[in-house]
Write a protein that holds these residues in place. Structure first.
Motif, PDB file in Angstrom:
ATOM      1  N   ALA A 258       0.792  -1.054   0.007  1.00  0.00           N
ATOM      2  CA  ALA A 258      -0.085  -0.033  -0.060  1.00  0.00           C
ATOM      3  C   ALA A 258       0.767   1.370   0.005  1.00  0.00           C
ATOM      4  O   ALA A 258       0.130   2.389   0.238  1.00  0.00           O
ATOM      5  N   LEU A 259       2.214   1.069  -0.049  1.00  0.00           N
ATOM      6  CA  LEU A 259       3.092   2.430  -0.002  1.00  0.00           C
ATOM      7  C   LEU A 259       2.866   3.120  -1.291  1.00  0.00           C
ATOM      8  O   LEU A 259       3.106   2.529  -2.573  1.00  0.00           O
ATOM      9  N   ASP A 260       2.951   4.366  -1.274  1.00  0.00           N
ATOM     10  CA  ASP A 260       2.845   5.296  -2.163  1.00  0.00           C
ATOM     11  C   ASP A 260       4.089   5.377  -3.042  1.00  0.00           C
ATOM     12  O   ASP A 260       5.103   5.451  -2.649  1.00  0.00           O
ATOM     13  N   GLY A 261       4.045   4.963  -4.578  1.00  0.00           N
ATOM     14  CA  GLY A 261       5.251   5.057  -5.327  1.00  0.00           C
ATOM     15  C   GLY A 261       6.208   3.998  -5.125  1.00  0.00           C
ATOM     16  O   GLY A 261       7.282   4.157  -5.466  1.00  0.00           O
ATOM     17  N   VAL A 262       5.505   2.708  -4.557  1.00  0.00           N
ATOM     18  CA  VAL A 262       6.492   1.724  -4.169  1.00  0.00           C
ATOM     19  C   VAL A 262       5.890   0.235  -4.980  1.00  0.00           C
ATOM     20  O   VAL A 262       4.952   0.060  -4.769  1.00  0.00           O
ATOM     21  N   ASP A 263       6.866  -0.268  -5.851  1.00  0.00           N
ATOM     22  CA  ASP A 263       6.387  -1.570  -6.539  1.00  0.00           C
ATOM     23  C   ASP A 263       6.732  -2.675  -5.518  1.00  0.00           C
ATOM     24  O   ASP A 263       8.079  -2.400  -5.057  1.00  0.00           O
ATOM     25  N   VAL A 264       6.113  -3.605  -5.286  1.00  0.00           N
ATOM     26  CA  VAL A 264       6.462  -4.777  -4.508  1.00  0.00           C
ATOM     27  C   VAL A 264       6.530  -5.957  -5.453  1.00  0.00           C
ATOM     28  O   VAL A 264       5.473  -6.104  -6.218  1.00  0.00           O
ATOM     29  N   ARG A 265       7.623  -6.643  -5.494  1.00  0.00           N
ATOM     30  CA  ARG A 265       7.870  -7.826  -6.468  1.00  0.00           C
ATOM     31  C   ARG A 265       8.138  -8.931  -5.885  1.00  0.00           C
ATOM     32  O   ARG A 265       8.991  -8.969  -4.756  1.00  0.00           O
ATOM     33  N   VAL A 266       7.549 -10.057  -6.140  1.00  0.00           N
ATOM     34  CA  VAL A 266       7.697 -11.536  -5.759  1.00  0.00           C
ATOM     35  C   VAL A 266       7.691 -12.108  -7.074  1.00  0.00           C
ATOM     36  O   VAL A 266       6.898 -12.128  -7.879  1.00  0.00           O
ATOM     37  N   ASP A 267       8.713 -13.014  -7.031  1.00  0.00           N
ATOM     38  CA  ASP A 267       8.873 -13.860  -8.106  1.00  0.00           C
ATOM     39  C   ASP A 267       7.781 -14.962  -8.068  1.00  0.00           C
ATOM     40  O   ASP A 267       7.632 -15.754  -7.414  1.00  0.00           O
TER      41      ASP A 267
ATOM     42  N   PHE B  45       1.031  -9.842  -4.782  1.00  0.00           N
ATOM     43  CA  PHE B  45       2.005  -8.985  -5.276  1.00  0.00           C
ATOM     44  C   PHE B  45       2.619  -9.586  -6.604  1.00  0.00           C
ATOM     45  O   PHE B  45       3.005  -8.919  -7.288  1.00  0.00           O
ATOM     46  N   ALA B  46       2.850 -11.023  -6.371  1.00  0.00           N
ATOM     47  CA  ALA B  46       3.177 -11.459  -7.654  1.00  0.00           C
ATOM     48  C   ALA B  46       2.499 -11.380  -9.284  1.00  0.00           C
ATOM     49  O   ALA B  46       3.125 -11.464 -10.141  1.00  0.00           O
ATOM     50  N   ARG B  47       1.124 -11.152  -8.864  1.00  0.00           N
ATOM     51  CA  ARG B  47       0.279 -10.874  -9.999  1.00  0.00           C
ATOM     52  C   ARG B  47       0.580  -9.519 -10.558  1.00  0.00           C
ATOM     53  O   ARG B  47       0.150  -9.250 -11.626  1.00  0.00           O
ATOM     54  N   ARG B  48       1.283  -8.601  -9.559  1.00  0.00           N
ATOM     55  CA  ARG B  48       1.077  -7.194 -10.179  1.00  0.00           C
ATOM     56  C   ARG B  48       1.821  -6.631 -11.050  1.00  0.00           C
ATOM     57  O   ARG B  48       3.148  -7.384 -11.313  1.00  0.00           O
ATOM     58  N   GLU B  49       1.323  -6.088 -12.020  1.00  0.00           N
ATOM     59  CA  GLU B  49       2.456  -5.399 -13.226  1.00  0.00           C
ATOM     60  C   GLU B  49       3.262  -4.224 -12.524  1.00  0.00           C
ATOM     61  O   GLU B  49       2.820  -3.543 -11.493  1.00  0.00           O
ATOM     62  N   PRO B  50       4.421  -3.905 -12.741  1.00  0.00           N
ATOM     63  CA  PRO B  50       5.306  -2.907 -12.257  1.00  0.00           C
ATOM     64  C   PRO B  50       4.663  -1.420 -12.514  1.00  0.00           C
ATOM     65  O   PRO B  50       4.124  -1.431 -13.795  1.00  0.00           O
ATOM     66  N   ALA B  51       4.459  -0.647 -11.569  1.00  0.00           N
ATOM     67  CA  ALA B  51       3.853   0.739 -12.013  1.00  0.00           C
ATOM     68  C   ALA B  51       4.854   1.641 -12.685  1.00  0.00           C
ATOM     69  O   ALA B  51       5.936   1.826 -12.034  1.00  0.00           O
ATOM     70  N   PRO B  52       4.550   2.179 -13.779  1.00  0.00           N
ATOM     71  CA  PRO B  52       5.700   2.886 -14.364  1.00  0.00           C
ATOM     72  C   PRO B  52       6.085   4.379 -13.696  1.00  0.00           C
ATOM     73  O   PRO B  52       7.028   4.710 -13.747  1.00  0.00           O
ATOM     74  N   SER B  53       5.074   4.572 -12.726  1.00  0.00           N
ATOM     75  CA  SER B  53       5.344   5.637 -11.838  1.00  0.00           C
ATOM     76  C   SER B  53       6.085   5.271 -10.644  1.00  0.00           C
ATOM     77  O   SER B  53       6.491   6.468  -9.598  1.00  0.00           O
ATOM     78  N   ALA B  54       6.234   4.174 -10.386  1.00  0.00           N
ATOM     79  CA  ALA B  54       6.843   3.834  -8.920  1.00  0.00           C
ATOM     80  C   ALA B  54       8.502   4.363  -8.907  1.00  0.00           C
ATOM     81  O   ALA B  54       9.082   4.374  -9.921  1.00  0.00           O
ATOM     82  N   ARG B  55       8.653   4.968  -7.797  1.00  0.00           N
ATOM     83  CA  ARG B  55      10.133   5.440  -7.648  1.00  0.00           C
ATOM     84  C   ARG B  55      10.912   4.369  -7.189  1.00  0.00           C
ATOM     85  O   ARG B  55      12.117   4.601  -7.070  1.00  0.00           O
ATOM     86  N   ARG B  56      10.574   3.635  -6.266  1.00  0.00           N
ATOM     87  CA  ARG B  56      11.199   2.453  -5.605  1.00  0.00           C
ATOM     88  C   ARG B  56      10.626   1.065  -5.676  1.00  0.00           C
ATOM     89  O   ARG B  56       9.217   1.025  -5.833  1.00  0.00           O
TER      90      ARG B  56
END
Ligand code: NAP
Length: 463
Positions: A215-224, A253-264
């Motif tokens: 839920a963090l603003d501007g943060v992508d969470v990645r899981v393989d 999280f694993a299903r999420r697409e990377p957000a183009p606007s993510a800073r971290r």
């Protein structure tokens, strides 16, 4: 029966819960003196809980209520082993409860762990929470790198990942130490990698803390997704609701697409162990080795190194692999477990000396866990004292105890004086809508505590 006199050493949650359980006793009445090394009470509630978790800190109101009890006294800024000895406390009090916590960190035992940029979780957490012992950690130097790696899969690892990844301006509304705000704002970190040595089913973190990352603003969470392939829904359900909710969050999280606007990005990696930290004068990279999981004879799932290694560039490596108690002069200590050995809370081989909290059971559980832990210890203590032949005490014993403590540490801090610091910090925070602005050095804390306004209004807690 005459009143009893009990000292509690340490004023974190387990110390305060022990004090509350003792004060609940009506017959015989128990006088409780809490001794604390720092000028401030509340232990990990002040110095461990993350600044963006103010609700958890609201338990301090419960501690204030305990401190308002007429048989409670607080003596801050007095150190066991320096100002008073365990044997002296044992001689003067009917019983002593040691609630010393677990202030040290477990080590990884890998080459390069000593390099600058390899930081123990306790140092980093203490730094952003304004612990006087940790204000000097040179975090700014380590945040010039692009990647930070957090070793461990507990809630401390997630707290740290969140603090490093979240927009620093959000922390401006919290009680984070002032010195940490500009450092985190200038941070160059773009990726925080959290490394678990075992799999998602064995992670020690809890679902609410895990979902917070997402839920963090501007943060992508990645899981393989590959890390979750071997985990069936049936396995997750069988492991209990906490694990099942963790797995559901990780799948999302694993299903999420990377957000183009993510800073971290926060990347959660599993089945990997650190084998070496590399660098010249400071950490430049970490070598991780892939693990395979297998079940040991006792049914515990174990991580076995596979030899498959990978080097990741990183300027900061944080060891969040658990805390440890430290030996206390004059008391026995179990080096292997980092705790004081005991039976039902009574220190092994001792008559009326007890333990409560992390120094008793090791560093696990949430703040509330300490309530039961302290209650169990107090039960043992009361049963022991009920059947013990206690020495006669002078009618002025209570006053003599305070005089003795003061003679050992003239600059100590009472609860009234702490409350002056508390009010001062809250007032400093008010204009910016912050819960408080923490004073982070001992001289500054003592200056405010001992200011004229800081003199006790009644003799109750000092005599
Ligand atoms: P923890 O929950 O015990 O987690 C320690 C982690 O470190 C585990 O994942 C453990 O993995 C791993 N580990 C241990 N030795 C390792 C090694 N040599 N190499 C790699 N990994 C290793 O401890 P914690 O995170 O310090 O938290 C302490 C307690 O405080 C916990 O009960 C926690 O829930 C609580 N806490 C709660 C909150 C909250 O409620 N928000 C916040 C912070 C802390 P294995 O499982 O494989 O041993």
């Amino acid at each position: 029966m005459r009143p009893l006199y009990v000292a509690v050493v340490g004023s974190g949650p387990s110390g305060f819960y022990a004090a509350a359980a003792l004060l609940k006793q009506r017959e015989p009445a128990i006088h409780v003196d809490v001794l604390e090394r720092l000028p401030t009470p509340w232990g990990l509630v002040r110095f461990g809980v993350a600044p963006d978790h103010p609700k958890i800190k609201s338990v301090s109101a419960v501690f204030d209520k305990t401190a308002a009890h007429e048989r409670f006294r607080f003596f801050g800024n007095i150190e066991l082993g320096r100002d008073v000895e365990a044997a002296e406390l044992a001689a003067r009090y009917d019983a002593v409860v040691y609630a010393l916590g677990a202030p040290a960190d477990k080590r990884l035992g890998v080459p390069g762990e000593h390099l600058a940029g390899s930081v123990a979780a306790g140092d980093l957490v203490g730094w952003y929470n304004g612990h006087p012992d940790h204000t000097g950690v040179p975090v700014a130097e380590y945040l010039t790198a692009r990647r930070a790696v957090v070793i461990g899969n507990g809630n401390v690892a997630l707290d740290i990942a969140r603090m490093l990844a979240m927009p620093a301006q959000e922390l401006r509304a919290t009680d984070i130490a002032d010195h940490a705000i500009p450092v985190l704002e200038r941070s160059s970190i773009t990726e925080v990698v959290v490394v678990g040595r075992r799999g998602p089913l064995q992670a020690a973190f809890t679902p609410a803390e895990l979902r917070e990352l997402g839920a963090l603003d501007g943060v992508d969470v990645r899981v393989d997704p590959a890390d979750l392939e071997a985990v069936s829904d049936a396995d997750a359900e069988a492991a209990g609701s906490t694990v099942a909710l963790n797995i559901a969050a990780l799948r999302e999280f694993a299903r999420r697409e990377p957000a183009p606007s993510a800073r971290r990005t926060i990347t959660l990696r599993f089945c990997s162990s650190p084998v070496e930290l590399r660098g010249d004068d400071r950490v430049r990279s970490i070598v991780l080795e892939r693990n395979a999981l297998h079940t040991g004879e006792d049914g515990r799932v174990l991580a076995e190194p596979t030899g498959d290694r990978e080097e990741l560039a990183a300027g900061l490596v944080i060891r969040a692999v658990g805390y440890r108690g430290i030996p206390c002069p004059g008391l026995p200590f179990d080096e292997r477990r980092g705790v004081i050995p005991h039976v039902d809370g009574r220190i092994e081989g001792r008559r009326h000396e007890y333990v409560s909290g992390w120094i008793k059971r090791g560093p696990s559980g949430i703040i509330g866990t300490n309530k039961k832990c302290a209650g169990d210890t107090v039960k043992t203590l009361l049963a022991d004292l009920a059947s013990a032949e206690l020495p006669a005490r002078d009618p002025d014993h209570h006053r003599h105890l305070a005089e003795w403590i003061r003679s050992r540490r003239p600059g100590l801090v009472t609860y009234d004086q702490w409350q002056v610091v508390d009010a001062h910090e809250r007032a400093l925070g008010e204009p910016a809508g912050r819960p408080r602005v923490k004073l982070c050095s001992i001289p500054e804390l003592l200056r405010v505590a001992h200011s004229r306004a800081g003199q006790p209004t009644t003799g109750r807690k000092t005599t």
